[in-house]
Design a protein around this motif. Structure first.
Motif, PDB file in Angstrom:
ATOM      1  N   THR A 235      -8.434  -1.724   9.499  1.00 41.97           N
ATOM      2  CA  THR A 235      -7.338  -2.085  10.493  1.00 41.97           C
ATOM      3  C   THR A 235      -6.184  -3.157   9.845  1.00 41.97           C
ATOM      4  N   SER A 240      -3.250   0.783   8.456  1.00 41.75           N
ATOM      5  CA  SER A 240      -2.142   0.978   9.307  1.00 41.75           C
ATOM      6  C   SER A 240      -1.409   1.739   8.739  1.00 41.75           C
ATOM      7  N   THR A 241      -0.697   1.842   7.411  1.00 39.33           N
ATOM      8  CA  THR A 241       0.070   2.402   6.735  1.00 39.33           C
ATOM      9  C   THR A 241      -0.406   4.138   6.666  1.00 39.33           C
ATOM     10  N   VAL A 243      -2.649   5.436   8.633  1.00 40.94           N
ATOM     11  CA  VAL A 243      -2.711   6.042   9.777  1.00 40.94           C
ATOM     12  C   VAL A 243      -1.320   6.779  10.237  1.00 40.94           C
ATOM     13  N   LYS A 244      -0.270   5.774  10.019  1.00 40.13           N
ATOM     14  CA  LYS A 244       1.194   6.039  10.373  1.00 40.13           C
ATOM     15  C   LYS A 244       1.620   7.147   9.501  1.00 40.13           C
ATOM     16  N   GLY A 421       6.188  -3.194   7.869  1.00 39.35           N
ATOM     17  CA  GLY A 421       4.898  -2.589   8.511  1.00 39.35           C
ATOM     18  C   GLY A 421       4.230  -1.641   7.904  1.00 39.35           C
ATOM     19  N   TYR A 422       4.686  -1.510   6.756  1.00 37.04           N
ATOM     20  CA  TYR A 422       4.187  -0.230   5.714  1.00 37.04           C
ATOM     21  C   TYR A 422       3.871  -1.074   4.479  1.00 37.04           C
TER      22      TYR A 422
END
Length: 480
Positions: A235, A240-241, A243-244, A421-422
């Motif tokens: 998580t 998160s990177t 998954v996106k 966010g990445y």
């Protein structure tokens, strides 16, 4: 549909729902099949033990020492060749192979220290040499099994009343009866050296902590199990990177393949009409665009959509406001431009492919459809599209995989950009771009290797599933 009964093929949503409903049963059958294979292990083991116990003496001798069974059956030269293979393997294992296998598991014990003049162990070289040692061992096992089969084959041949085949006779059979094996020896060796070995090495690398920090400090590489994969599915920022980027990668591949395939098919259908004049000239324009090297086209489009490029110049000239097409906040504009540029590069090849296929369609089918009152759209859906998809499904899968791993488009259009966010990536990077950024630019080698394994799994599963469900596989006899 009448009273819940579909006449003809059910809708796509219904078929998709039925497929998902059948998944538990398919998984159950798969695991029961594996269980059945495990249940048959004792039976197969007993059969092998029975064979070993009752095998002829020459075969038992070849089991103990390759070449000995051949010598016992008066095949001296062949037996000596097998013995030379054994001697070469034993010598290699004594001098280097055994140590390489041990070092593969330890990856070294002495770290480098330039200040003290200690060179230290090179964990990566140890991993590579250990991998080679295991490959050589596998090759030796294959030779050993071939030696046992050859001894049994010779024994059966002589038992039928034939004389023992000499070396020249056996050598001649390599270029006659077993020519396919002889011809494939060098290609298989080349595949192992240049394809299999790098892939195996990359897979092993995904289970280590190898990174640029270790390279600079001279530290030893360690086995860390599935830690890199856990990072990708965690998580945190890396998870998160991943998954996106994965979601965007799939959307990109599906949309790109759709645009490229149907764009080329549409142009081919348009140019196939009799009313179109100068077909050769119109076909030449897409081919010229296709003939220009892709990276030159990408750099040209990057210049056109740059902040001070021609597109913004004309927007401002006509009273508009210039736009940052590839800026940090230009997520969807950059993605849209990527789709269009990729279509510009790929539609011509789809057009040429569809043109050749449409030339082989029987015009009587369309004449019969028109007599039956079928509209042009019905003719396209019922006649043209099924035939074209049947003939081009393997190519379509190849286009999807090429789009899924399309490194060049966003590397040349928007490469080097990092968005909040990445983790070391932007919102237009595909998995292959992120893999490059992690491993080459930022030295996260093991994490990049883990991503490459996931890319391979996703690509292979999607390709296999689509091909099995396609008419090219399921309805091959229908189009013959």
């Amino acid at each position: 549909m009448e009273d819940g009964i579909y006449h003809g093929k059910p809708p796509v949503g219904k078929r998709l729902g039925d497929w998902f409903k059948a998944l538990p049963g398919r998984f159950k059958g798969f695991f029961f099949g594996i269980g059945g294979k495990f249940k048959r292990i004792p039976e197969r083991t007993a059969a092998r033990l029975y064979y070993i116990k009752n095998a002829p003496r020459p075969v038992k001798a070849s089991m103990c020492l390759p070449g000995l069974g051949q010598i016992m059956q008066k095949q001296i030269v062949k037996g000596i060749l097998f013995l030379l293979v054994v001697a070469a393997y034993v010598t290699y294992m004594v001098l280097a192979g055994g140590e390489a296998m041990y070092d593969f598991f330890s990856l070294g014990v002495v770290p480098a220290n330039p200040w003290l003049g200690i060179k230290g162990d090179n964990s990566v070289i140890m991993m590579l040499l250990g991998t080679l040692a295991f490959i050589f061992t596998g090759f030796y096992i294959a030779v050993h099994m071939a030696n046992i089969r050859d001894a049994q084959r010779t024994f059966d041949y002589v038992a039928r009343g034939n004389s023992t085949p000499g070396f020249l006779q056996s050598f001649a059979s390599m270029f006659d009866k077993y020519f396919y094996v002889t011809a494939l020896v060098l290609p298989v060796i080349g595949v192992f050296v240049f394809n299999i070995l790098p892939i195996i090495f990359m897979i092993f690398l995904a289970f280590t902590d190898y990174s640029g920090q270790i390279v600079l400090s001279g530290s030893l590489v360690s086995w860390i199990g599935f830690a890199n994969f856990k990072q990708l599915f965690s998580t945190g920022l890396i998870g998160s990177t991943f998954v996106k980027i994965l979601g965007w990668n799939i959307l990109w591949a599906v949309m790109s393949t759709f645009l490229n395939y149907f764009g080329g098919l549409g142009i081919a259908l348009l140019l196939n009409k009799k009313i179109v004049k100068g077909k050769k000239v119109w076909r030449a324009f897409p081919v010229l665009a296709y003939a220009v090297p892709g990276f030159i086209t990408l750099l040209a489009f990057k210049f056109m959509f740059a902040n001070q490029g021609p597109i913004n110049y004309y927007i401002e000239k006509f009273g508009g406001t210039g736009k940052l097409f590839f800026g940090i906040d230009s997520k969807w504009s950059a993605r849209t431009i990527g789709w269009l540029v990729n279509a510009w590069l790929s539609v011509p090849s789809s057009m040429l492919l569809a043109t050749g296929i449409l030339a082989n369609l029987n015009p009587d089918l369309y004449e019969a459809a028109r007599i039956d009152g079928a509209s042009p759209w019905t003719q396209f859906v019922k006649i043209t599209l099924p035939f074209v998809i049947f003939a081009t499904t393997p190519v379509l899968i190849g286009q999807f995989m090429a789009n899924f791993n399309n490194f060049g488009v966003f590397y040349f259009l928007r490469g080097g950009l990092i968005v909040d966010g990445y983790f070391l990536a932007s919102d237009t990077d595909l998995l292959i771009n992120w893999l490059y950024s992690l491993s080459i630019d930022n030295k996260h080698y093991s994490l990049g290797a883990a991503i490459s394994i996931i890319i391979f799994i996703i690509s292979s599963v999607i390709s296999l599933f689509v091909y099995i469900k396609s008419p090219s596989y399921a309805k091959e006899d229908m189009y013959r």
